[in-house]
Design a protein around this motif. Structure first.
Motif, short mmCIF file in Angstrom:
data_model
loop_
_atom_site.label_atom_id
_atom_site.label_comp_id
_atom_site.label_asym_id
_atom_site.label_seq_id
_atom_site.Cartn_x
_atom_site.Cartn_y
_atom_site.Cartn_z
N UNK A 9 0.84 -1.11 -0.06
CA UNK A 9 -0.12 0.01 0.13
C UNK A 9 0.86 1.21 -0.14
N UNK A 10 0.40 2.18 -0.67
CA UNK A 10 1.06 3.43 -0.84
C UNK A 10 0.60 4.46 0.55
N UNK A 11 0.81 5.62 0.73
CA UNK A 11 0.29 6.33 1.90
C UNK A 11 -1.27 6.53 1.79
N UNK A 12 -1.94 6.72 0.69
CA UNK A 12 -3.33 6.85 0.57
C UNK A 12 -4.00 5.72 0.88
N UNK A 13 -3.32 4.34 0.61
CA UNK A 13 -3.95 3.14 0.75
C UNK A 13 -4.06 2.86 2.17
N UNK A 14 -2.81 3.03 3.00
CA UNK A 14 -2.81 3.02 4.36
C UNK A 14 -3.85 4.00 5.11
N UNK A 15 -4.03 5.25 4.64
CA UNK A 15 -5.04 5.98 5.11
C UNK A 15 -6.35 5.39 5.11
N UNK A 16 -6.68 4.85 3.87
CA UNK A 16 -8.11 4.09 3.67
C UNK A 16 -8.04 2.87 4.72
#
Length: 334
Positions: free
Chosen positions: A319-326
């Protein structure tokens, strides 16, 4: 005299204009034609997802008084999952019911929804999917040529093997576990200390029987209907993934319909969800009963914390940063 005749003819022509104008408008009024659309499912007739698809088709036909008919093609009659999704993208097929695993090859953001040990339980899972987060991901596939209509149930996946019950991460160490050809699923197996082995689903039975692999992972119905329980007697319930499935439409073909018809189809899909979920619950129940009756050893992994903790490197890599936020948003859903 001639002047009077000309005036009469002129007045008569004016009187006839509305008559012809109305006739012209009637001729140009759009005629609503009957529409036949196709929906592909790779499961056999009677399988819960096919039951749900047929309910969706029934509701559309009923609510349009037969003007729109959706023909359901089960048993991969229109092609395997990947080829059907490709056909959907350019409008060769109108709808499909698919796991998000193959769909993620076209819309990678969907991988977020199938991360291991992401959902606490079934209630959490449905609160996520039928809420704002789920709606976002249904819409996220539009840029790739699809319209996500509704999520359907496919249960949770757990480990089964030919050797012993699994209670801890250490019990999986060194085991050769069959997975789908997916970097995410292979990464999950590696993170647990086992050896991922990508195999076609149809080859799993013989591979278990001959020792090419030690185990695999799947839901209750697949474990039962594939007869894998005959050669892999140990089923350890850890529910490591709940992989969402969707009914997805071709954006090209949906854009050809009126706004009202598009809304009607979306609503019918949503209204069919409860029928599919109920069919899945019953199928899961009978499948579990079948393998228990066959003498399989079933155990439950009550504490998933150790397994979930082993996924930290996978979450970082996948996961990228946005994925980890999700992920954090999903975990925060009550």
């Amino acid at each position: 005299m001639l002047k009077k005749v000309m005036i009469c003819l002129f007045v008569l022509s004016l009187a006839m204009v509305p008559m012809f104008a109305n006739g012209s408008q009637e001729e140009k009024a759009p005629v609503q034609k009957n529409i036949t659309m196709r929906l592909a499912d790779n499961q056999p007739d009677g399988y819960p997802t096919v039951v749900g698809c047929k309910e969706f088709a029934r509701l559309v036909k009923e609510r349009t008084n037969g003007r729109i008919t959706i023909e359901v093609y089960p048993s991969a009659q229109l092609g395997d999952a990947k080829s059907v999704i490709e056909q959907l993208q350019f409008g060769g097929i109108d709808f499909t019911r698919t796991s998000i695993s193959p769909l993620a090859s076209f819309s990678p953001e969907l991988d977020i929804l199938q991360m291991p040990y992401l959902y606490r339980d079934a209630n959490h899972y449905w609160n996520v999917l039928n809420g704002e987060i789920g709606e976002y991901f249904l819409k996220s596939v539009e840029k790739d040529g699809f319209l996500g209509l509704v999520y359907v149930d496919a249960g949770s996946r757990s480990f089964y093997n030919t050797k012993k019950p699994i209670y801890t991460v250490a019990d999986l160490k060194g085991m050769k576990i069959r997975v789908q050809e997916s970097s995410l699923m292979m990464g999950m197996i590696k993170s647990l200390g086992a050896v991922p082995t990508a195999l076609a689903y149809g080859d799993v039975y013989s591979a278990l029987q001959t020792g090419v692999i030690d185990g695999a992972e799947n839901n209750w119905p697949s474990y039962a209907t594939s007869a894998h329980f005959e050669v892999a007697k140990f089923y350890s319930i850890d529910q490591h993934t709940r992989v969402p499935e969707m009914i997805v439409a071709s954006k090209i073909n949906m854009d050809k319909l009126s706004t009202d018809d598009q809304a009607l189809i979306k609503k019918a899909a949503m209204d069919s969800q409860a029928v599919e979920i109920a069919a899945w619950a019953e199928f899961e129940k009978t499948s579990e009963a079948k393998v228990r009756a066959a003498g399989c050893q079933i155990n439950t992994i009550n504490d998933q914390a150790e397994f979930a903790a082993a996924m930290a490197p996978l979450y970082q890599d996948q996961l990228d940063e946005q994925g980890r936020i999700w992920v954090e948003k999903i975990k925060a859903v009550k």
